[in-house]
Design an enzyme around this catalytic site. Structure first.
Site, PDB file in Angstrom:
ATOM      1  N   GLU A  93       0.800  -1.221   0.000  1.00 37.97           N
ATOM      2  CA  GLU A  93       0.000   0.000   0.000  1.00 37.97           C
ATOM      3  C   GLU A  93       0.832   1.270   0.000  1.00 37.97           C
ATOM      4  OE1 GLU A  93      -4.052  -1.538   2.116  1.00 37.97           O
ATOM      5  OE2 GLU A  93      -2.440  -0.951   3.445  1.00 37.97           O
ATOM      6  N   CYS A 106       3.265   8.616   0.883  1.00 44.98           N
ATOM      7  CA  CYS A 106       3.841   7.693   1.855  1.00 44.98           C
ATOM      8  C   CYS A 106       4.000   6.351   1.147  1.00 44.98           C
ATOM      9  CB  CYS A 106       2.897   7.592   3.048  1.00 44.98           C
ATOM     10  SG  CYS A 106       3.393   6.367   4.260  1.00 44.98           S
ATOM     11  N   CYS A 113       6.607  -6.950   6.916  1.00 45.34           N
ATOM     12  CA  CYS A 113       7.725  -6.415   7.706  1.00 45.34           C
ATOM     13  C   CYS A 113       8.222  -7.503   8.635  1.00 45.34           C
ATOM     14  CB  CYS A 113       7.261  -5.212   8.526  1.00 45.34           C
ATOM     15  SG  CYS A 113       8.623  -4.297   9.314  1.00 45.34           S
ATOM     16  N   CYS A 117       6.816  -4.780  15.537  1.00 43.55           N
ATOM     17  CA  CYS A 117       6.585  -3.801  16.607  1.00 43.55           C
ATOM     18  C   CYS A 117       5.162  -4.035  17.117  1.00 43.55           C
ATOM     19  CB  CYS A 117       6.746  -2.378  16.091  1.00 43.55           C
ATOM     20  SG  CYS A 117       8.396  -2.058  15.440  1.00 43.55           S
ATOM     21  N   CYS A 120       1.902  -2.070  15.701  1.00 46.95           N
ATOM     22  CA  CYS A 120       1.805  -1.779  14.266  1.00 46.95           C
ATOM     23  C   CYS A 120       1.114  -2.912  13.497  1.00 46.95           C
ATOM     24  CB  CYS A 120       3.214  -1.567  13.705  1.00 46.95           C
ATOM     25  SG  CYS A 120       3.249  -1.240  11.946  1.00 46.95           S
ATOM     26  N   SER A 219      11.789   6.188  14.660  1.00 45.10           N
ATOM     27  CA  SER A 219      10.616   5.808  15.444  1.00 45.10           C
ATOM     28  C   SER A 219      11.108   5.422  16.829  1.00 45.10           C
ATOM     29  CB  SER A 219       9.914   4.624  14.774  1.00 45.10           C
ATOM     30  OG  SER A 219       9.418   5.024  13.516  1.00 45.10           O
ATOM     31  N   HIS A 221       9.537   6.154  20.216  1.00 46.92           N
ATOM     32  CA  HIS A 221       8.349   5.613  20.909  1.00 46.92           C
ATOM     33  C   HIS A 221       8.511   5.265  22.378  1.00 46.92           C
ATOM     34  CE1 HIS A 221       6.819   5.818  16.957  1.00 46.92           C
ATOM     35  NE2 HIS A 221       7.098   4.602  16.552  1.00 46.92           N
ATOM     36  N   CYS A 339      -0.841   5.946   9.901  1.00 48.76           N
ATOM     37  CA  CYS A 339       0.398   5.286  10.320  1.00 48.76           C
ATOM     38  C   CYS A 339       0.080   3.985  11.023  1.00 48.76           C
ATOM     39  CB  CYS A 339       1.142   6.105  11.366  1.00 48.76           C
ATOM     40  SG  CYS A 339       1.839   7.608  10.793  1.00 48.76           S
TER      41      CYS A 339
HETATM   42  N1  SAH Z   1       9.658   0.711   9.790  1.00 48.08           N
HETATM   43  C1  SAH Z   1       9.799   2.139   9.676  1.00 48.08           C
HETATM   44  C2  SAH Z   1       8.833   2.691   8.675  1.00 48.08           C
HETATM   45  C3  SAH Z   1       7.373   2.596   9.061  1.00 48.08           C
HETATM   46  S1  SAH Z   1       6.912   4.189   9.460  1.00 48.08           S
HETATM   47  C4  SAH Z   1       9.653   2.779  11.037  1.00 48.08           C
HETATM   48  O1  SAH Z   1       9.338   2.062  11.985  1.00 48.08           O
HETATM   49  O2  SAH Z   1       9.916   3.963  11.193  1.00 48.08           O
HETATM   50  C5  SAH Z   1       5.432   4.071  10.221  1.00 48.08           C
HETATM   51  C6  SAH Z   1       5.388   4.967  11.440  1.00 48.08           C
HETATM   52  O3  SAH Z   1       4.110   4.773  12.059  1.00 48.08           O
HETATM   53  C7  SAH Z   1       6.431   4.566  12.460  1.00 48.08           C
HETATM   54  O4  SAH Z   1       6.845   5.666  13.213  1.00 48.08           O
HETATM   55  C8  SAH Z   1       5.622   3.628  13.303  1.00 48.08           C
HETATM   56  O5  SAH Z   1       6.206   3.415  14.541  1.00 48.08           O
HETATM   57  C9  SAH Z   1       4.320   4.344  13.383  1.00 48.08           C
HETATM   58  N2  SAH Z   1       3.192   3.468  13.768  1.00 48.08           N
HETATM   59  C10 SAH Z   1       3.140   2.140  13.686  1.00 48.08           C
HETATM   60  N3  SAH Z   1       1.955   1.691  14.138  1.00 48.08           N
HETATM   61  C11 SAH Z   1       1.237   2.777  14.502  1.00 48.08           C
HETATM   62  C12 SAH Z   1      -0.080   2.955  15.004  1.00 48.08           C
HETATM   63  N4  SAH Z   1      -0.888   1.930  15.198  1.00 48.08           N
HETATM   64  N5  SAH Z   1      -0.485   4.216  15.247  1.00 48.08           N
HETATM   65  C13 SAH Z   1       0.335   5.261  15.001  1.00 48.08           C
HETATM   66  N6  SAH Z   1       1.570   5.150  14.510  1.00 48.08           N
HETATM   67  C14 SAH Z   1       2.025   3.921  14.262  1.00 48.08           C
END
Ligand code: SAH
Length: 348
Positions: A93, A106, A113, A117, A120, A219, A221, A339
């Site tokens: 996507e 995006c 993946c 995490c 996600c 990221s 978090h 995201c």
């Molecule tokens: N793998 C890379 C690229 C993905 S970016 C990374 O982790 O940075 C996607 C972004 O959305 C990342 O910052 C991720 O942590 C965040 N993300 C993942 N799940 C999410 C969710 N359920 N709600 C909000 N942000 C989320």
């Protein structure tokens, strides 16, 4: 079959060599190259100023693995999500997020993946394979066309924040950016491109050594290792100290922007103590911005988004401590385009 080469992996010089080797004119190579990188042909048949015979010969000798749009969904807030299909049938996507000043694309870097995490949606899928650089390029080219059609202007910015971990598909990600920024192709400024990573310290340093010109987002978090380990398993091998060191190296080498991303999870990482720890980490990293991201709910994932008051207290604490902080409200939630919600589901 193994002799069949991807035509988009050839440079212009190599393409010229090939055309000469089949007794054709060099300028045909320039025409073909333009079809590949400027006019974004989707098949050899599109290359209408090449003879039918030549198109047929190219189709026999080369692969041209373009992506197609499988479905597109419109969000009530203007966000557009497209599901793409690869030549070998995988789905992935990409999203366009329009605001007043920009249309941000995006894009995905992998199919699924490998990182898992905990918060996600993509992390619930297995990693099927890396995307090849021309497949990443296709997403950008197609989203650009969609943006022109929908909003009257093309995309202005690109974030590698779709499915996958870009730094675990390093060569293809860099090659895709080389094409997107190349003057014989889309010629987009690398300053308008941000690659987001869950944090692979070694590859962040590699970006520094390669003197890349695009921006980086981490990221983060969670601002201590114990907590980060529980939500992002990658932290066990790439802890906050290692990432801090790598980001300092990246900045020394490139002077490119670094952003920290911090998704607020209710009762997990949203207390004032968490904010205090975050300020300390922020001070050690050459960054100018923390994006506090609203958590987007995902079916099968137990976390909740922090409530408004807690979010306010958290971000106030950061701001009071001279942290440049921006709250990112999610976009495209109604179509699972926000995201962390990208997982190829629910499309017509
Ligand atoms: N793998 C890379 C690229 C993905 S970016 C990374 O982790 O940075 C996607 C972004 O959305 C990342 O910052 C991720 O942590 C965040 N993300 C993942 N799940 C999410 C969710 N359920 N709600 C909000 N942000 C989320």
């Amino acid at each position: 079959m193994s002799a069949v080469k991807n035509i988009r992996s050839l440079s212009l010089a190599e393409l010229k060599e090939y055309f000469e080797s089949i007794g054709d004119k060099k300028f045909r190579a320039i025409q073909a190259y333009e079809w590949l990188w400027k006019k974004n042909a989707r098949s050899f048949d599109d290359m209408s100023n090449l003879s039918l015979d030549l198109r047929k010969k190219l189709a026999e000798e080369f692969e041209f693995n373009t992506m197609t749009v499988d479905a597109t969904q419109h969000s009530s807030d203007g966000t557009l999500k497209s599901r793409f299909k690869t030549f070998d049938g995988h789905l992935l996507e990409g999203v366009i997020i329009p605001t007043e000043k920009r249309n941000t694309a995006c894009v995905s870097s992998q199919i699924g993946c490998s990182l898992a995490c905990k918060f996600c949606a993509t992390g619930l899928m297995d990693r099927k394979r890396n995307l090849h650089f021309d497949e990443i390029y296709d997403q950008v080219a197609i989203l650009n066309e969609q943006s022109e059609k929908m909003y009257g202007t093309g995309i202005t910015n690109i974030v590698y924040m779709g499915m996958g971990e870009p730094l675990l598909n390093y060569n293809n990600v860099l090659k895709s950016i080389e094409r997107i920024t190349a003057s014989d192709s889309m010629a987009m400024s690398p300053k308008r491109i941000t690659v987001s990573t869950a944090g692979v310290a070694k590859m962040i340093k590699q970006l520094g050594d390669d003197k890349v010109r695009f921006n980086l987002a981490l990221s983060l978090h969670a601002a201590n290792d114990e907590k980060r380990n529980t939500i992002m398993a990658i932290n066990e091998s790439n802890n906050i100290a290692a990432l801090t060191e790598a980001l300092n190296y990246f900045y020394e080498q490139t002077k490119n922007d670094i952003t920290l991303e911090y998704v607020l999870l209710q009762g997990v990482n949203d207390s004032v103590e968490d904010a205090e720890e975050l300020v300390k980490v922020y001070r050690k990293i050459p960054t100018h911005l923390i994006n506090v991201i609203e958590f987007n709910p995902v079916v099968g994932i137990p976390y909740l988004k922090s409530d408004e008051d807690t979010t306010q207290v958290f971000t106030d604490y950061l701001a009071k401590n001279r942290v440049n902080v921006r709250v990112r409200r999610s976009r495209g939630k109604d179509i699972d385009a926000a995201c962390g919600q990208l997982a190829n589901k629910n499309q017509a």
